[in-house]
Design a protein around this motif. Structure first.
Motif, PDB file in Angstrom:
ATOM      1  N   GLY A 217      16.212 -59.347 -61.072  1.00  0.00           N
ATOM      2  CA  GLY A 217      17.108 -58.670 -62.006  1.00  0.00           C
ATOM      3  C   GLY A 217      18.215 -57.870 -61.341  1.00  0.00           C
ATOM      4  O   GLY A 217      19.080 -57.336 -62.025  1.00  0.00           O
ATOM      5  N   TRP A 399      18.063 -68.617 -68.374  1.00  0.00           N
ATOM      6  CA  TRP A 399      17.422 -67.442 -67.778  1.00  0.00           C
ATOM      7  C   TRP A 399      18.413 -66.285 -67.705  1.00  0.00           C
ATOM      8  O   TRP A 399      18.107 -65.152 -68.052  1.00  0.00           O
ATOM      9  CB  TRP A 399      16.906 -67.800 -66.373  1.00  0.00           C
ATOM     10  CG  TRP A 399      16.307 -66.641 -65.654  1.00  0.00           C
ATOM     11  CD1 TRP A 399      15.021 -66.193 -65.740  1.00  0.00           C
ATOM     12  CD2 TRP A 399      16.981 -65.764 -64.733  1.00  0.00           C
ATOM     13  NE1 TRP A 399      14.845 -65.095 -64.941  1.00  0.00           N
ATOM     14  CE2 TRP A 399      16.035 -64.806 -64.314  1.00  0.00           C
ATOM     15  CE3 TRP A 399      18.273 -65.696 -64.242  1.00  0.00           C
ATOM     16  CZ2 TRP A 399      16.350 -63.793 -63.413  1.00  0.00           C
ATOM     17  CZ3 TRP A 399      18.599 -64.686 -63.350  1.00  0.00           C
ATOM     18  CH2 TRP A 399      17.639 -63.748 -62.930  1.00  0.00           C
ATOM     19  N   LYS A 403      18.861 -62.262 -69.506  1.00  0.00           N
ATOM     20  CA  LYS A 403      18.906 -61.041 -68.690  1.00  0.00           C
ATOM     21  C   LYS A 403      20.026 -60.104 -69.117  1.00  0.00           C
ATOM     22  O   LYS A 403      20.278 -59.098 -68.456  1.00  0.00           O
ATOM     23  CB  LYS A 403      19.090 -61.422 -67.203  1.00  0.00           C
ATOM     24  CG  LYS A 403      17.827 -62.046 -66.594  1.00  0.00           C
ATOM     25  CD  LYS A 403      16.778 -60.975 -66.368  1.00  0.00           C
ATOM     26  CE  LYS A 403      15.445 -61.579 -65.964  1.00  0.00           C
ATOM     27  NZ  LYS A 403      14.404 -60.542 -65.815  1.00  0.00           N
ATOM     28  N   THR A 419      13.523 -54.861 -67.314  1.00  0.00           N
ATOM     29  CA  THR A 419      13.315 -56.274 -67.658  1.00  0.00           C
ATOM     30  C   THR A 419      14.595 -57.094 -67.673  1.00  0.00           C
ATOM     31  O   THR A 419      14.535 -58.320 -67.630  1.00  0.00           O
ATOM     32  CB  THR A 419      12.659 -56.401 -69.056  1.00  0.00           C
ATOM     33  OG1 THR A 419      13.458 -55.639 -69.980  1.00  0.00           O
ATOM     34  CG2 THR A 419      11.253 -55.853 -69.060  1.00  0.00           C
ATOM     35  N   SER A 420      15.741 -56.422 -67.761  1.00  0.00           N
ATOM     36  CA  SER A 420      16.995 -57.175 -67.850  1.00  0.00           C
ATOM     37  C   SER A 420      17.831 -57.013 -66.594  1.00  0.00           C
ATOM     38  O   SER A 420      17.441 -56.303 -65.663  1.00  0.00           O
ATOM     39  CB  SER A 420      17.795 -56.718 -69.069  1.00  0.00           C
ATOM     40  OG  SER A 420      17.063 -57.012 -70.243  1.00  0.00           O
ATOM     41  N   GLY A 421      18.989 -57.683 -66.590  1.00  0.00           N
ATOM     42  CA  GLY A 421      19.863 -57.626 -65.420  1.00  0.00           C
ATOM     43  C   GLY A 421      21.115 -56.793 -65.677  1.00  0.00           C
ATOM     44  O   GLY A 421      21.265 -55.699 -65.152  1.00  0.00           O
TER      45      GLY A 421
END
Lengths: 487, 487
Positions: A217, A399, A403, A419-421
């Protein structure tokens, strides 16, 4: 491998070692040896990028690796940005040099000194020159193979135009090239951000940078393109005579795809628990033939393998027969770890049924292909190669999309970052005054403000925020910026 | 151009400037800027050499440009040979470095330190690695663009073998590659000499070097390949375990084609009074279309040019329409000077007769080609390209053959050197004891002893001299060596 990719840091370090991509044991801190299996892919990546640049009118040149200190000092923002990172040559041939020479950390000052001699009139513009080279930066951040080292391999393109519009069009062309090559051919998704003013390139008016996401991430900056305005042309006296006979400073851009770093993104984006996965056109070895042998069938099977290999090599495919003494299972693991896109298995039973088993590295799919007409095998390989590229790209894109997230408070941002980017947040401003708020985000959420999406058409959420407050200072938000943890 | 090639030195300096191959105005003595028109050809030359290496089992790697002083000092002959020429980095990131770092003048010491970690057993051999890079040498001799500069662009291949025979076979393979690429594809003739012992590479057992001839009869050293024996493997502790479980030192070779210097030989060998001549496959621009326009026919002629260009570009040819305002005569001169192999002239009369005029750069031959079937034009271009290569090669070979001569006395040698290039002379020995005689030849005839022809089959005059005396000391001659004036 035996390391799940979800444990990304360990997975990455293991694959670098097991697939023999990079050797970290060289005797200068932050310098590594780029090993053949990596360089073979990097060379293909270089080739694709160079073609993309040349098709768009860039020509190659080679400027010296050393830059006299006096050249280096001509643009003051640039000096401030780069001097702390410079390696200096001070001795040569047994004597002190007359002047100190910088090992280029980037080539603006070397190239623009010459551009001033080369550009006279309208017919000299646009000037679009790139060089494929290595640069040296005495990084203080922790180094990581391919991702950050004190010597890296890149392309730098430096362009001059008669007008600001010409330069801005080049910035967009640079973005289009990144989309064509990095996304289209390397299958690595990214977002082009317009960097906040406090995070731009030393000497630029504006910096636009492509950020990819690593599996954990965190974001990795891929090429950036810079609108240099007339900062450098004024410092280096690069002028042309316009139609009315008046001398004008040129407008400039520069663009820097770091191939060694983009290679890290290729490894990280496509690999799986078994090891490397490489798009067919980037693989050092495209096809491995594994003979399934019993002592009494050895000669016959190997002869058949050789026949298939010779045929494939004639189609300009890179092919190897693994006729070593190891077991087929060992060989499967080895070549899967190394990311060979297609495996052909051939034993006596296959020969008797005039067929060969084709196995795709990315999804493990096995297909029995007839060998009666060799054209069929070529067609199947081409189809597999093409599908692999499309599917790797689709998988990476899906994917990547997942994110992306949004947050409106610092707490929410911190949580989403787990959990995300890239997290879109309302922000007061991307001008210099916003830097304090960015510092607060770094302190509270350990994230960096990567910038705004540049001229987004498809992403309506990048429009201006209405009635929102800056995530840091709570003043009315004027812009959506993206926050991320970075390499 | 207006400079006859017979006045070679001025011709060379003029073409470098007029064709914009190299800019000498960079601010570090001995460092030049390699300009696009040169780099485009050098990149093609690199590509051909890299393919030739890879077909023969070499793989690419990228080693650091900096070499720790401690690595550099491990092989004593090598140290003595190279230390006087080294550029040293002593400062980085604002501090003195812990150790001095050499900018690689060549990479033996960087690579062999790693080879010692990579090689363990028979399966690691042969190890055949090359890198495409630049090197830096603080030359004390006068620099000359492409021929000798303090930074140059080359390939270096470094190979390890289990046996002396394996290494010697590699030396011969290196020679075969030079024949295939430099003679076969660049069309530049040369002779591979086994250098006398006093003139070998620092750290080698034997040096074999390809010497070309410049138009003024002086010789230019192109790639050399070195039998390193076990000198370096002992100094760097590169060992493998043999079949009986015993540790043995590897046998090594290295090979260094300097592309920037070979480019000088390409320019010098093929050019004429009008300017550059380049083999079709090396030309930055292969075909220039010059429209022959009157104001009233401009649109129609240009549309026809565009149509032909688009068709040719689809065949992967590089093509440009020169639609600038200059006269056709001016354009002809310009593109002839730049060495574009094929010119197509197209005016209204040609269009009306469905034809185009094709002009070859090398011999000025004009051919009318029908445009009714575009395939015919392609065939004619391919035929011209191929003939040009064969004829350039033949012409160069014939000229080269004429530059070979023999002499048996110092006076005769001096005289022959005025009109010839390589003069075969009887010599006492090519071992170290012969160096005094070589010094005498340098003093009396201003020529260097380049060595003996290696394993010549076709040239019976390279057999041992019988009943002859050494040209310098008058003792019985044991060998024929070649003398030449050198760059």
């Amino acid at each position: 491998m035996n390391i799940p990719k979800s444990n990304f840091s360990e997975w990455y370090n293991t694959i670098i070692k097991e697939a023999q991509l990079c050797d970290l044991r060289y005797g200068i801190k932050g310098f590594v040896v780029f090993m053949p299996w990596a360089v073979m892919t990097m060379n293909k990546m270089y080739g694709m990028y160079e073609r993309s640049l040349e098709v768009r009118g860039h020509v190659p040149a080679l400027f010296p690796a050393l830059i006299p200190e006096s050249y280096f000092m001509r643009e003051s923002d640039h000096v401030k940005g780069f001097v702390p990172e410079v390696f200096w040559v001070t001795e040569a041939g047994g004597n002190k040099t007359e002047e100190k020479y910088a090992m280029r950390p980037t080539s603006e000052t070397a190239m623009y000194t010459m551009y001033a001699l080369w550009i006279h009139g309208m017919t000299d513009l646009p000037l679009k020159i790139y060089q494929r080279c290595q640069v040296w930066r005495h990084e203080t951040k922790a180094t990581k193979p391919f991702i950050r080292s004190r010597e890296f391999h890149w392309i730098e393109a430096h362009d001059c135009f008669a007008t600001r519009e010409g330069a801005m069009a080049q910035v967009k062309e640079d973005m289009a090239m990144a989309e064509e090559v990095i996304h289209g051919q390397y299958c690595v998704p990214f977002i082009f951000f317009k960097r906040p003013q406090w995070d731009k390139f030393a000497g630029a008016e504006d910096t636009y940078a492509a950020d990819a996401l690593m599996p954990d991430g965190r974001t990795l900056q891929l090429p950036s393109t810079h609108m240099l305005g007339q900062h450098f042309s004024k410092a280096f006296d690069i002028k042309y005579t316009d139609a009315s006979g008046k001398d004008e400073y040129v407008w400039q851009t520069c663009y820097g795809p770091a191939i060694s770093r983009i290679y890290a993104a290729v490894i990280a984006t496509h690999g799986d628990d078994k090891g490397l996965i490489l798009p067919f056109d980037l693989a050092p070895l495209q096809i491995v033939i594994v003979p399934i042998i019993k002592p009494e069938t050895k000669d016959s099977v190997l002869a058949n393998c050789e026949e298939i290999k010779n045929f494939l090599v004639k189609q300009n495919l890179t092919v190897k027969i693994d006729d070593s003494e190891r077991t087929p299972g060992f060989k499967f693991n080895e070549w899967e770890m190394k990311g060979v896109p297609i495996r052909l298995e051939l034993g006596m039973r296959d020969i008797e049924s005039n067929s060969v088993i084709l196995v795709r590295r990315d999804n493990g799919q096995k297909t029995k292909v007839s060998t009666l007409d060799p054209k069929l095998l070529i067609e199947k390989i081409e189809e597999s190669a093409n599908n692999m590229r499309l599917e790797l790209k689709k998988k990476a894109d899906e994917w990547f999309e997942k994110k992306l997230a949004t947050a409106e408070t610092m707490d929410e941002l911190s949580k989403k970052l787990e959990t995300s980017g890239f997290i879109q947040v309302p922000f007061c401003t991307d001008q210099m005054e916003g830097e304090k708020c960015a510092d607060l985000v770094r302190e509270k959420a350990q994230a960096n403000m990567r910038g705004s999406i540049f001229e987004s058409k498809e992403k309506p959420d990048s429009a201006k925020p209405k009635g929102k407050k800056c995530i840091a200072c709570q003043k009315p938000a004027a812009i959506y910026l993206y926050a991320a943890r970075q390499y």
